[in-house]
Enzyme design. Sequence first.
Site, PDB file in Angstrom:
ATOM      1  N   THR A 147      37.202  32.362  37.958  1.00 54.79           N
ATOM      2  CA  THR A 147      38.462  31.716  37.518  1.00 54.79           C
ATOM      3  C   THR A 147      39.135  31.169  38.778  1.00 54.79           C
ATOM      4  O   THR A 147      39.114  29.916  38.924  1.00 54.79           O
ATOM      5  CB  THR A 147      39.363  32.906  36.986  1.00 54.79           C
ATOM      6  OG1 THR A 147      39.473  33.893  37.605  1.00 54.79           O
ATOM      7  CG2 THR A 147      38.749  33.188  35.408  1.00 54.79           C
ATOM      8  N   LYS A 173      32.531  37.721  40.076  1.00 58.44           N
ATOM      9  CA  LYS A 173      33.875  37.064  40.137  1.00 58.44           C
ATOM     10  C   LYS A 173      35.022  38.006  40.356  1.00 58.44           C
ATOM     11  O   LYS A 173      34.981  38.942  39.874  1.00 58.44           O
ATOM     12  CB  LYS A 173      34.217  36.060  38.784  1.00 58.44           C
ATOM     13  CG  LYS A 173      34.195  36.872  37.416  1.00 58.44           C
ATOM     14  CD  LYS A 173      35.508  37.327  37.249  1.00 58.44           C
ATOM     15  CE  LYS A 173      36.666  36.285  37.440  1.00 58.44           C
ATOM     16  NZ  LYS A 173      37.911  36.936  37.190  1.00 58.44           N
ATOM     17  N   THR A 184      37.688  46.423  38.209  1.00 59.50           N
ATOM     18  CA  THR A 184      38.733  44.995  37.973  1.00 59.50           C
ATOM     19  C   THR A 184      38.243  43.874  38.473  1.00 59.50           C
ATOM     20  O   THR A 184      38.561  42.881  39.210  1.00 59.50           O
ATOM     21  CB  THR A 184      39.999  45.470  38.792  1.00 59.50           C
ATOM     22  OG1 THR A 184      40.155  46.713  38.438  1.00 59.50           O
ATOM     23  CG2 THR A 184      41.065  44.732  38.167  1.00 59.50           C
ATOM     24  N   GLU A 270      43.130  35.792  46.014  1.00 58.58           N
ATOM     25  CA  GLU A 270      43.948  34.609  45.714  1.00 58.58           C
ATOM     26  C   GLU A 270      44.937  34.394  46.964  1.00 58.58           C
ATOM     27  O   GLU A 270      45.738  34.953  47.255  1.00 58.58           O
ATOM     28  CB  GLU A 270      44.754  34.956  44.566  1.00 58.58           C
ATOM     29  CG  GLU A 270      43.993  34.701  43.078  1.00 58.58           C
ATOM     30  CD  GLU A 270      44.665  35.220  42.047  1.00 58.58           C
ATOM     31  OE1 GLU A 270      44.312  34.858  40.846  1.00 58.58           O
ATOM     32  OE2 GLU A 270      45.527  35.848  41.939  1.00 58.58           O
ATOM     33  N   ASN A 392      49.799  32.568  41.297  1.00 55.10           N
ATOM     34  CA  ASN A 392      50.060  33.457  40.318  1.00 55.10           C
ATOM     35  C   ASN A 392      51.261  32.906  39.697  1.00 55.10           C
ATOM     36  O   ASN A 392      51.362  33.165  38.277  1.00 55.10           O
ATOM     37  CB  ASN A 392      50.158  34.956  40.684  1.00 55.10           C
ATOM     38  CG  ASN A 392      48.680  35.588  40.944  1.00 55.10           C
ATOM     39  OD1 ASN A 392      48.051  35.966  39.874  1.00 55.10           O
ATOM     40  ND2 ASN A 392      48.303  35.733  42.102  1.00 55.10           N
ATOM     41  N   THR A 397      50.347  27.308  34.139  1.00 52.78           N
ATOM     42  CA  THR A 397      50.627  26.075  33.860  1.00 52.78           C
ATOM     43  C   THR A 397      49.816  25.198  34.677  1.00 52.78           C
ATOM     44  O   THR A 397      50.019  24.044  34.749  1.00 52.78           O
ATOM     45  CB  THR A 397      52.100  25.967  34.218  1.00 52.78           C
ATOM     46  OG1 THR A 397      52.211  26.518  35.617  1.00 52.78           O
ATOM     47  CG2 THR A 397      52.998  26.624  33.354  1.00 52.78           C
TER      48      THR A 397
END
Length: 397
Positions: A147, A173, A184, A270, A392, A397
């Site tokens: 992702t 992932k 998780t 991230e 995040n 969007t």
Amino acid sequence: MKVIKGNIASPLGFSADGLHAGFKKRKLDFGWIVSEKPASVAGVYTTNKVIAAPLIVSRESMKKAQKMQAVVVNSGVANSCTGSQGMEDAVSMQKWTADKLQIDPDLVGIASTGVIGSLLPMDVLQKGLAKLVVNGNSDDFAKAILTTDTAVKTVAVTEQFGRDEVTMAGVAKGSGMIHPNMATMLAFITCDANISSKTLQLALSQNVETTFNQITVDGDTSTNDMVLVLSNGCSLNKEILPNTAEFEKFSAMLHFVMQELAKKIAKDGEGATKLIEVEMLNAPNSLDARMLAKSVVGSSLVKTAIFGEDPNWGRILAAVGYADIDLPVDNIDIYLADIPVMLTSSPVTFDEEDMQDVMQADTIKIVIDLHAGESTGKAWGCDLSYDYVKINALYRT
């Protein structure tokens, strides 16, 4: 044990494929792993009370069949918090895959990852499934499950069991919502060893606490993710049984694969720029050691200090102190790499230039000696950067 260049289909009897189906705009987003025969299977799952439909379906099928022959995964849409329609779609995803492979639906595991609250586009799924092939591009499976990850996460090893060579491979992932207890992320491990599902579950359960459960990126636990291990016996080795030297060797292989995947996930948090490894020495017991290490690596203030390349040992000590573990705090040593910054709970003057070199590294190792026992523990995480907030904030969007 030998580390090899390979992928999830490296063990005998496994194949994989990955492609762009349309769950995401451009990137690969759909794939499967297929064993030539039903494999022994073990799994661990998220502890979030909100559990996504694919996990519910996979877990129930695994209980029934005690075997698994295929795993099909989509990224981009999580099929979580989608009500009865989400459950129907998960069952269809499983059944359609089984029909294509001409196997029992309970031999198919399913997984989805991506945005929570969106229904699976079933027409996209059907079209993607029609394009998947057995013995496809195995490397593409690792890409199809990503992702917000910036890199694929794979590892493969071999080990001799008597005259037989056993191969084990893993793919994962995970980049955000990483604070597993278990689990998780999505992680899949394949192996060609001859081992029962019960023994495989024992090995997985014994190793999960010191690997996947010792990483944290942001403190959030996902609704979707799981770890599955499949072993199909194609290497024809003598069956691996509990409480044997062969089981210990197999367990060491599994631990290595799981730990390497866990570290890759932590490093790819991230917006992350650095991997943080915390090692706790001389703790009262192993559980305390692990929880203390995880408290430090999970501290937002420690993470931001590491991002800023600031050797702020006070934040490290504070994270030890609020971990809700009873231990003396007047004789603690803290090291950044090999440089002491605190000895016997008192600050130590260090060379600023040497420290700058340490803090600029891609991996920051924090060693904490509690002088309160004989147990050790490790945890892994990453720094917290400006980009984490951006990624995040703009996820949908």
